[in-house]
Motif scaffolding. Structure first.
Motif, PDB file in Angstrom:
ATOM      1  N   LEU A  11       0.834  -1.189   0.000  1.00  0.00           N
ATOM      2  CA  LEU A  11       0.000   0.000   0.000  1.00  0.00           C
ATOM      3  C   LEU A  11       0.874   1.246   0.000  1.00  0.00           C
ATOM      4  N   TYR A  12       0.543   2.213  -0.866  1.00  0.00           N
ATOM      5  CA  TYR A  12       1.305   3.458  -0.923  1.00  0.00           C
ATOM      6  C   TYR A  12       0.459   4.549  -1.559  1.00  0.00           C
ATOM      7  N   THR A  13       0.816   5.797  -1.273  1.00  0.00           N
ATOM      8  CA  THR A  13       0.074   6.939  -1.827  1.00  0.00           C
ATOM      9  C   THR A  13       0.928   7.802  -2.754  1.00  0.00           C
ATOM     10  N   THR A  14       2.227   7.762  -2.621  1.00  0.00           N
ATOM     11  CA  THR A  14       3.105   8.667  -3.373  1.00  0.00           C
ATOM     12  C   THR A  14       4.075   7.881  -4.223  1.00  0.00           C
ATOM     13  N   THR A  15       4.196   8.244  -5.500  1.00  0.00           N
ATOM     14  CA  THR A  15       5.181   7.636  -6.394  1.00  0.00           C
ATOM     15  C   THR A  15       6.148   8.709  -6.889  1.00  0.00           C
ATOM     16  N   HIS A  16       7.355   8.292  -7.221  1.00  0.00           N
ATOM     17  CA  HIS A  16       8.393   9.205  -7.685  1.00  0.00           C
ATOM     18  C   HIS A  16       8.951   8.704  -9.016  1.00  0.00           C
ATOM     19  N   PRO A  17       9.134   9.584 -10.000  1.00  0.00           N
ATOM     20  CA  PRO A  17       9.724   9.141 -11.265  1.00  0.00           C
ATOM     21  C   PRO A  17      11.196   8.793 -11.092  1.00  0.00           C
ATOM     22  N   GLY A  18      11.608   7.673 -11.645  1.00  0.00           N
ATOM     23  CA  GLY A  18      13.016   7.298 -11.611  1.00  0.00           C
ATOM     24  C   GLY A  18      13.779   7.901 -12.783  1.00  0.00           C
ATOM     25  N   ALA A  19      15.063   7.586 -12.857  1.00  0.00           N
ATOM     26  CA  ALA A  19      15.917   8.145 -13.913  1.00  0.00           C
ATOM     27  C   ALA A  19      15.670   7.467 -15.262  1.00  0.00           C
ATOM     28  N   GLY A  20      15.099   6.243 -15.239  1.00  0.00           N
ATOM     29  CA  GLY A  20      14.874   5.522 -16.491  1.00  0.00           C
ATOM     30  C   GLY A  20      16.179   5.029 -17.096  1.00  0.00           C
ATOM     31  N   GLY A  21      16.149   4.758 -18.389  1.00  0.00           N
ATOM     32  CA  GLY A  21      17.362   4.340 -19.090  1.00  0.00           C
ATOM     33  C   GLY A  21      17.756   2.901 -18.799  1.00  0.00           C
ATOM     34  N   LEU A  22      19.045   2.621 -19.023  1.00  0.00           N
ATOM     35  CA  LEU A  22      19.610   1.291 -18.818  1.00  0.00           C
ATOM     36  C   LEU A  22      20.608   1.329 -17.669  1.00  0.00           C
ATOM     37  N   PRO A  23      20.774   0.234 -16.928  1.00  0.00           N
ATOM     38  CA  PRO A  23      21.710   0.224 -15.802  1.00  0.00           C
ATOM     39  C   PRO A  23      23.121   0.609 -16.223  1.00  0.00           C
ATOM     40  N   ALA A  24      23.800   1.335 -15.348  1.00  0.00           N
ATOM     41  CA  ALA A  24      25.161   1.779 -15.626  1.00  0.00           C
ATOM     42  C   ALA A  24      26.054   0.585 -15.948  1.00  0.00           C
ATOM     43  N   GLY A  25      26.875   0.742 -16.972  1.00  0.00           N
ATOM     44  CA  GLY A  25      27.868  -0.266 -17.321  1.00  0.00           C
ATOM     45  C   GLY A  25      27.377  -1.392 -18.214  1.00  0.00           C
ATOM     46  N   THR A  26      26.136  -1.300 -18.727  1.00  0.00           N
ATOM     47  CA  THR A  26      25.603  -2.406 -19.538  1.00  0.00           C
ATOM     48  C   THR A  26      25.777  -2.196 -21.039  1.00  0.00           C
ATOM     49  N   SER A  27      26.312  -1.038 -21.448  1.00  0.00           N
ATOM     50  CA  SER A  27      26.440  -0.751 -22.889  1.00  0.00           C
ATOM     51  C   SER A  27      27.876  -0.542 -23.336  1.00  0.00           C
ATOM     52  N   GLY A  28      28.839  -0.910 -22.489  1.00  0.00           N
ATOM     53  CA  GLY A  28      30.233  -0.735 -22.874  1.00  0.00           C
ATOM     54  C   GLY A  28      30.781   0.617 -22.440  1.00  0.00           C
ATOM     55  N   ARG A  29      31.760   1.121 -23.214  1.00  0.00           N
ATOM     56  CA  ARG A  29      32.484   2.334 -22.851  1.00  0.00           C
ATOM     57  C   ARG A  29      32.469   3.349 -23.975  1.00  0.00           C
TER      58      ARG A  29
END
Length: 385
Positions: free
Chosen positions: A159-177
């Motif tokens: 149960l909750y009343t408040t939601t917060h938007p996250g940063a989205g995208g892909l986890p850090a370090g999963t697409s190389g350099r």
């Protein structure tokens, strides 16, 4: 019991390699939270849960300001967790709304556990009716002041009343350099953030021209890097001395081509560092038409001598959009500190906005031993971890 629920975005759509992204996200969350206290994180289907290892601690609030710094999370909220029993849910729902100053409410229920004996509309009706009977507030379906969310999941009810938007995208370090050309102005930190959001680890290359640029300009860049490390800890900074090369360009090349030739050489130096650091792309903070060196013809000329892709995350943004992101990620106030970078040194009064590549190359060929100067700049670069 309270928990933080983290809902993933794109990761949920992955198929065979979903576990790779989930494991990376779990590791990134652990790195973020374990230095803040004794917490436990686990995957529960389409959501991740963070809880206190000691249930008596109840110090999840210290984590909430950091959740938007983790790429891969689309939404997060602090929820109260109870048994999947209607009476338990009623009791907690009353306690939640009793402590909120509101005249009306709405119940929204999601039932991912399809084996639960009541369907979502029935649960909402049952809990809503109980609240109306026991509190001096009414149910409002169209425009409620408060929405009480109830999720019936396999493990428990949330149960909750408040939601917060996250940063989205892909986890850090999963697409190389990748390697970003990092001036320290408003644009390059935002470009870095936008590409970090796509899962790239970054090498940042900053060009300095002492004594024309000061030590304070380098410190400013280091402060910006520390801001970006909130989103990805694996950022490395190279500081490259460009003084000799810029003095040679100023002496031997047409002044209106100074910026274009400088950028071509910066790109070449960056490409060599990228190859050394196993990066497969360059990233630039250019926005189309923002300044003379960012016209289509100018960008064509600066790209021509590079053999790897150059990503420009800001290419279609105007300045107000870029500034808004800079303020949101905390880099704006640092970026506007008044310390010149090498891009402003020897800057011509009337730069060429529509340069022709053949004339750029003619002037660039006036620079004797350019290859050696580039190699020396790369070799003598200072590295900061």
């Amino acid at each position: 019991m309270e928990k933080i629920l983290l809902k993933v975005g794109e990761i949920f759509l992955r198929k065979q390699n979903r576990s790779f992204f989930e494991n990376a996200l779990l590791n990134n969350i652990k790195h973020k939270i374990l230095k803040l206290g004794d917490f436990y994180v686990k995957s529960c289907g389409s959501v991740l849960e963070i809880s206190c290892k000691n249930e008596l601690d109840n110090n999840l609030d210290i984590l909430m300001p950091h959740m938007h710094e983790i790429f891969g999370i689309s939404l997060y909220m602090k929820a109260i967790v109870v048994k999947k029993e209607i009476e338990s849910i009623k009791k907690v729902a009353i306690e939640i709304l009793k402590n909120i100053n509101t005249s009306n409410f709405k119940i929204e229920t999601k039932r991912s556990d399809k084996n639960f004996f009541m369907k979502s509309p029935q649960i909402s009706s049952e809990i809503g009716g109980f609240i109306v009977d026991n509190l001096q507030i009414k149910a409002e379906m169209k425009d409620p002041e408060i929405i009480l969310n109830i999720e019936i999941r396999k493990e428990a009810a949330y149960l909750y009343t408040t939601t917060h938007p996250g940063a989205g995208g892909l986890p850090a370090g999963t697409s190389g350099r990748g390697l970003v050309l990092f001036s320290g102005g408003i644009d390059s930190p935002v470009a870095s953030y936008m590409i970090l959001k796509r899962g790239l680890d970054l090498i940042c290359v900053h060009f300095a021209s002492p004594p024309y640029t000061s030590e304070l300009a380098k410190i400013k860049v280091q402060k910006l890097i520390e801001k970006l490390k909130k989103f990805n800890k694996n950022i490395i900074l190279y500081v490259v001395n460009l003084t000799k090369i810029q003095e040679e360009i100023h002496k031997k090349c047409k002044h209106e081509l100074f910026t274009i030739i400088s950028r071509r050489i910066m790109n070449k130096i960056s490409e060599k560092i990228a190859q050394k650091e196993r990066c497969y792309c360059l990233i630039s903070g250019e926005s189309l038409g923002q300044v003379a060196s960012q016209t289509v013809r100018a960008i064509f000329c600066t790209n021509e001598n590079i053999n790897m892709p150059i990503f420009r995350p800001l290419i279609g943004m105007d300045k107000s959009e870029i500034v808004k992101i800079a303020k949101n990620i905390g880099t704006f106030d640092i970026s506007i500190e008044p310390y010149d970078d090498c891009c402003s040194i020897f800057s011509p009064k009337h730069p060429r906005t529509k340069p022709l590549l053949k004339f750029v190359k003619i002037d660039e060929n006036k620079l004797e031993n350019l290859t050696d100067m580039i190699d020396i700049s790369v070799e003598n670069a200072h590295i900061f971890y």
